[in-house]
Design a protein around this motif. Structure first.
Motif, mmCIF file in Angstrom:
data_model
loop_
_atom_site.group_PDB
_atom_site.id
_atom_site.type_symbol
_atom_site.label_atom_id
_atom_site.label_comp_id
_atom_site.label_asym_id
_atom_site.label_seq_id
_atom_site.Cartn_x
_atom_site.Cartn_y
_atom_site.Cartn_z
ATOM 1 N N CYS A 1 0.862 -1.176 0.000
ATOM 2 C CA CYS A 1 0.000 0.000 0.000
ATOM 3 C C CYS A 1 0.900 1.227 0.000
ATOM 4 N N THR A 2 0.769 2.022 -1.026
ATOM 5 C CA THR A 2 1.557 3.249 -1.124
ATOM 6 C C THR A 2 0.716 4.403 -0.608
ATOM 7 N N ALA A 3 1.292 5.144 0.316
ATOM 8 C CA ALA A 3 0.589 6.264 0.930
ATOM 9 C C ALA A 3 1.172 7.581 0.444
ATOM 10 N N SER A 4 0.310 8.536 0.199
ATOM 11 C CA SER A 4 0.756 9.878 -0.153
ATOM 12 C C SER A 4 -0.014 10.876 0.690
ATOM 13 N N GLY A 5 0.530 12.066 0.785
ATOM 14 C CA GLY A 5 -0.098 13.079 1.626
ATOM 15 C C GLY A 5 0.488 13.053 3.021
ATOM 16 N N ARG A 6 -0.269 13.528 3.985
ATOM 17 C CA ARG A 6 0.228 13.707 5.350
ATOM 18 C C ARG A 6 0.138 12.415 6.156
ATOM 19 N N ILE A 7 0.821 11.383 5.680
ATOM 20 C CA ILE A 7 0.755 10.090 6.356
ATOM 21 C C ILE A 7 1.399 10.141 7.728
ATOM 22 N N SER A 8 2.324 11.063 7.951
ATOM 23 C CA SER A 8 2.989 11.154 9.251
ATOM 24 C C SER A 8 2.028 11.576 10.356
ATOM 25 N N SER A 9 0.850 12.074 9.966
ATOM 26 C CA SER A 9 -0.118 12.517 10.968
ATOM 27 C C SER A 9 -0.936 11.373 11.555
ATOM 28 N N THR A 10 -0.816 10.182 10.961
ATOM 29 C CA THR A 10 -1.605 9.065 11.457
ATOM 30 C C THR A 10 -0.818 8.260 12.489
ATOM 31 N N TYR A 11 -1.516 7.740 13.482
ATOM 32 C CA TYR A 11 -0.877 6.938 14.521
ATOM 33 C C TYR A 11 -0.589 5.527 14.034
ATOM 34 N N ALA A 12 -1.468 4.999 13.205
ATOM 35 C CA ALA A 12 -1.307 3.615 12.769
ATOM 36 C C ALA A 12 -1.986 3.374 11.431
ATOM 37 N N MET A 13 -1.572 2.312 10.762
ATOM 38 C CA MET A 13 -2.221 1.847 9.530
ATOM 39 C C MET A 13 -2.535 0.373 9.669
ATOM 40 N N GLY A 14 -3.491 -0.067 8.876
ATOM 41 C CA GLY A 14 -3.907 -1.450 9.002
ATOM 42 C C GLY A 14 -4.285 -2.083 7.686
ATOM 43 N N TRP A 15 -4.429 -3.407 7.747
ATOM 44 C CA TRP A 15 -4.904 -4.192 6.613
ATOM 45 C C TRP A 15 -6.218 -4.862 6.990
ATOM 46 N N PHE A 16 -7.118 -4.878 6.036
ATOM 47 C CA PHE A 16 -8.437 -5.474 6.199
ATOM 48 C C PHE A 16 -8.759 -6.264 4.937
ATOM 49 N N ARG A 17 -9.792 -7.074 5.012
ATOM 50 C CA ARG A 17 -10.251 -7.760 3.814
ATOM 51 C C ARG A 17 -11.764 -7.934 3.886
ATOM 52 N N ARG A 18 -12.349 -8.071 2.691
ATOM 53 C CA ARG A 18 -13.779 -8.367 2.604
ATOM 54 C C ARG A 18 -13.966 -9.500 1.625
ATOM 55 N N ALA A 19 -14.445 -10.619 2.136
ATOM 56 C CA ALA A 19 -14.774 -11.764 1.305
ATOM 57 C C ALA A 19 -16.208 -11.622 0.813
ATOM 58 N N PRO A 20 -16.542 -12.256 -0.283
ATOM 59 C CA PRO A 20 -17.911 -12.149 -0.807
ATOM 60 C C PRO A 20 -18.943 -12.534 0.245
ATOM 61 N N GLY A 21 -19.919 -11.662 0.425
ATOM 62 C CA GLY A 21 -20.998 -11.943 1.365
ATOM 63 C C GLY A 21 -20.643 -11.758 2.826
ATOM 64 N N LYS A 22 -19.458 -11.235 3.115
ATOM 65 C CA LYS A 22 -19.048 -11.061 4.506
ATOM 66 C C LYS A 22 -18.706 -9.614 4.793
ATOM 67 N N ASP A 23 -18.647 -9.286 6.080
ATOM 68 C CA ASP A 23 -18.261 -7.940 6.494
ATOM 69 C C ASP A 23 -16.758 -7.750 6.333
ATOM 70 N N ARG A 24 -16.358 -6.483 6.334
ATOM 71 C CA ARG A 24 -14.939 -6.181 6.293
ATOM 72 C C ARG A 24 -14.291 -6.665 7.584
ATOM 73 N N GLU A 25 -13.161 -7.353 7.462
ATOM 74 C CA GLU A 25 -12.505 -8.027 8.577
ATOM 75 C C GLU A 25 -11.137 -7.416 8.844
ATOM 76 N N PHE A 26 -10.879 -7.095 10.117
ATOM 77 C CA PHE A 26 -9.557 -6.616 10.527
ATOM 78 C C PHE A 26 -8.558 -7.764 10.439
ATOM 79 N N LEU A 27 -7.364 -7.469 9.884
ATOM 80 C CA LEU A 27 -6.302 -8.469 9.796
ATOM 81 C C LEU A 27 -5.111 -8.100 10.658
ATOM 82 N N ALA A 28 -4.604 -6.888 10.494
ATOM 83 C CA ALA A 28 -3.384 -6.486 11.185
ATOM 84 C C ALA A 28 -3.268 -4.976 11.156
ATOM 85 N N ALA A 29 -2.515 -4.453 12.116
ATOM 86 C CA ALA A 29 -2.237 -3.020 12.148
ATOM 87 C C ALA A 29 -0.833 -2.810 12.687
ATOM 88 N N ILE A 30 -0.280 -1.642 12.379
ATOM 89 C CA ILE A 30 1.072 -1.308 12.826
ATOM 90 C C ILE A 30 1.118 0.184 13.125
#
Length: 126
Positions: free
Chosen positions: A22-51
């Motif tokens: 994931c390439t970030a542009s803009g004021r990314i330094s202002s965020t405390y953390a970033m994360g990865w999520f996924r959405r499988a067909p017919g399911k809600d968005r699911e948290f996977l990991a954050a840093i």
């Protein structure tokens, strides 16, 4: 304002590995953390990991702990997710997201993640 764009999705056989970025542009330094999520067909968005963007502290969902590894390069502003031992049930659209700048803690959910990339498809199939 932060903009995010994922890359690296594709098709892989069960048991294989894949890295999405994931390439970030803009004021990314202002965020405390970033994360990865996924959405499988017919399911809600699911948290996977954050840093956390500065300290590099990591958080994982139980479903991917030990198989997925989140990392970041806060010089190049790139967030990555290395996925191993992939299973057909890992098939989904994978999203990166940035925590709202006003929030200083990570929850294992979409809570507080207000900026999202468009997503990249990962398909695990034989």
């Amino acid at each position: 304002q932060v903009q995010l764009e994922e890359s690296g999705g594709g098709s892989v056989r069960p048991g294989g590995s894949l890295r999405v970025s994931c390439t970030a542009s803009g004021r990314i330094s202002s965020t405390y953390a970033m994360g990865w999520f996924r959405r499988a067909p017919g399911k809600d968005r699911e948290f996977l990991a954050a840093i956390t963007w500065i300290g590099g502290a990591t958080f994982y969902a139980d479903s991917v702990k030990g198989r997925f590894t989140i990392s970041r390069d806060n010089v190049k502003n790139i967030l990555s997710l290395h996925m191993t031992s992939l299973k057909p049930e890992d098939t989904a659209v994978y999203y990166c997201a940035a925590l709202d700048p006003g929030i200083g803690e990570v929850h294992a959910s979409t809570r507080g993640f207000t900026t999202w990339g468009p997503g990249t498809q990962v398909t695990v199939s034989s």
